[in-house]
Write an enzyme that holds these catalytic residues in place. Structure first.
Site, PDB file in Angstrom:
ATOM      1  CG  HIS A   1       9.011  12.308 -11.728  1.00  0.00           C
ATOM      2  ND1 HIS A   1       8.558  12.963 -10.613  1.00  0.00           N
ATOM      3  CD2 HIS A   1       9.446  11.094 -11.296  1.00  0.00           C
ATOM      4  CE1 HIS A   1       8.685  12.176  -9.561  1.00  0.00           C
ATOM      5  NE2 HIS A   1       9.232  11.036  -9.941  1.00  0.00           N
TER       6      HIS A   1
ATOM      7  CG  HIS B   1      12.742  13.776  -9.021  1.00  0.00           C
ATOM      8  ND1 HIS B   1      12.355  12.926 -10.032  1.00  0.00           N
ATOM      9  CD2 HIS B   1      13.102  12.982  -7.978  1.00  0.00           C
ATOM     10  CE1 HIS B   1      12.492  11.676  -9.628  1.00  0.00           C
ATOM     11  NE2 HIS B   1      12.932  11.672  -8.393  1.00  0.00           N
TER      12      HIS B   1
ATOM     13  CG  ASP C   1       9.535   7.458  -1.945  1.00  0.00           C
ATOM     14  OD1 ASP C   1       9.298   6.296  -2.255  1.00  0.00           O
ATOM     15  OD2 ASP C   1       9.947   8.308  -2.764  1.00  0.00           O
TER      16      ASP C   1
HETATM   17  O1  PAF Z   1      13.917   8.659  -2.763  1.00  0.00           O
HETATM   18  C1  PAF Z   1      14.918   8.333  -3.436  1.00  0.00           C
HETATM   19  O2  PAF Z   1      15.030   8.627  -4.623  1.00  0.00           O
HETATM   20  C2  PAF Z   1      16.036   7.551  -2.760  1.00  0.00           C
HETATM   21  O3  PAF Z   1      15.535   6.635  -1.848  1.00  0.00           O
HETATM   22  C3  PAF Z   1      17.095   8.452  -2.109  1.00  0.00           C
HETATM   23  C4  PAF Z   1      16.535   9.266  -0.965  1.00  0.00           C
HETATM   24  C5  PAF Z   1      17.695   9.386  -3.150  1.00  0.00           C
HETATM   25  C6  PAF Z   1      18.234   7.601  -1.544  1.00  0.00           C
HETATM   26  O4  PAF Z   1      18.861   6.850  -2.537  1.00  0.00           O
END
Ligand code: PAF
Length: 281
Positions: free
Chosen positions: A34, A37, A150
């Site tokens: 999305h 990203h 996150d």
């Molecule tokens: O944030 C995420 O999408 C995941 O935790 C990551 C950093 C790709 C690890 O799998």
């Protein structure tokens, strides 16, 4: 844009890029891209010559009752979005390569992984730090970009990078929100129309808490209660946790004297959503 699925091929490509002096920017993802990203790709491109995105749904960071099997996946769509954004390489391994039979090695950050999301998702961060370390060793980046959405993950990765002396700059990009304030997340696709409406309370409660702090409220317990009250007015909202902690160490705060992270996880129906805000006093 090149797609690489083989670990050895990715390592060879990374060595070649480094040998000709290219700075590698890395965006680790679990796909179903999305705008959040895509913004990570932009941040990598600003700082580096070559941008590599990994797309891999990492099983070790999901608990036994979590959504590993249901996690949304659309590799072709991801590739076309990443390519449009100027990503140079997608690394897309399978689990047989990442965790071969008799896999025994894990990376674990202590303490800060047992609070907030770590308290309700035991083992989650061990899975994250293990896969991120493996991806760092495969992609060999100079810079890696993570999302502030996150927040705890970003703090844990920074700590791991410092503690293990990994020679990688960790960049944390701001949360990307929908126009109505909902933080972008691959899991938003699980929400029904009504649940999505209810989920707007998450950003509203963060804004409310920020306003209270800016108007002089310093009592973290009072603020947490106000957030809980507001969120639980929604019929399908069940709170996992609401925490106010020091923004860089995740240490608990009772009286707010410094920058704090307000973070929570809330289930709306069957969908667990996280959101946060950093407030400077
Ligand atoms: O944030 C995420 O999408 C995941 O935790 C990551 C950093 C790709 C690890 O799998």
């Amino acid at each position: 844009m090149k797609i690489i699925t083989d670990i050895k091929a990715m390592q060879k490509k990374a060595d070649e890029l480094r040998a000709i002096g290219k700075k590698i920017g890395f965006v680790p993802t679990m796909g179903f891209l999305h705008e959040g990203h895509l913004n990570l790709i932009r941040e990598a491109k600003k700082r580096c010559d070559t941008t590599i995105m990994s797309i891999y749904v990492n099983p070790t960071q999901f608990g036994p009752d979590e959504d590993l099997d249901d996690y949304p996946r659309d590799f072709d769509r991801d590739c076309s979005l990443a390519e449009k954004e100027g990503c140079d390489i997608i690394f897309h391994p399978d689990s047989k390569q990442i965790y071969p039979d008799n896999y025994l090695t894990y990376v674990e950050v202590e303490d800060i992984t047992s609070v907030l999301c770590g308290a309700s998702r035991p083992g989650h961060f061990k899975g994250v730090t293990t896969i991120v370390t493996k991806l760092f060793n495969i992609v060999k980046p100079h810079v890696a970009v993570f999302g502030q959405k996150d927040a705890q993950q970003a703090i844990v990765i920074k700590k791991m990078t410092r503690d293990l002396n990994l020679d990688i700059d960790i960049v944390v990009a701001p949360i990307v929100r929908e126009k109505d304030g909902l933080a972008k997340s691959s899991r938003n696709t699980y929400l029904s129309g009504d649940e999505r409406e209810q989920a707007l309370v998450l950003n509203q409660s963060l804004k409310m808490a920020e306003k209270e702090i800016k108007s002089g409220e310093r009592n973290a317990e009072k603020l947490k209660s106000a957030i809980v009250d507001l969120i639980t007015r929604q019929p399908d909202a069940v709170i996992d946790y609401v925490e106010i902690v020091e923004a860089d160490t995740l240490a608990p705060v009772t009286i707010i004297t410094n920058e704090v992270l307000i973070a929570f996880a809330v289930k709306i129906g069957r969908t667990r959503l996280i959101d946060n805000i950093v407030v400077q006093v």
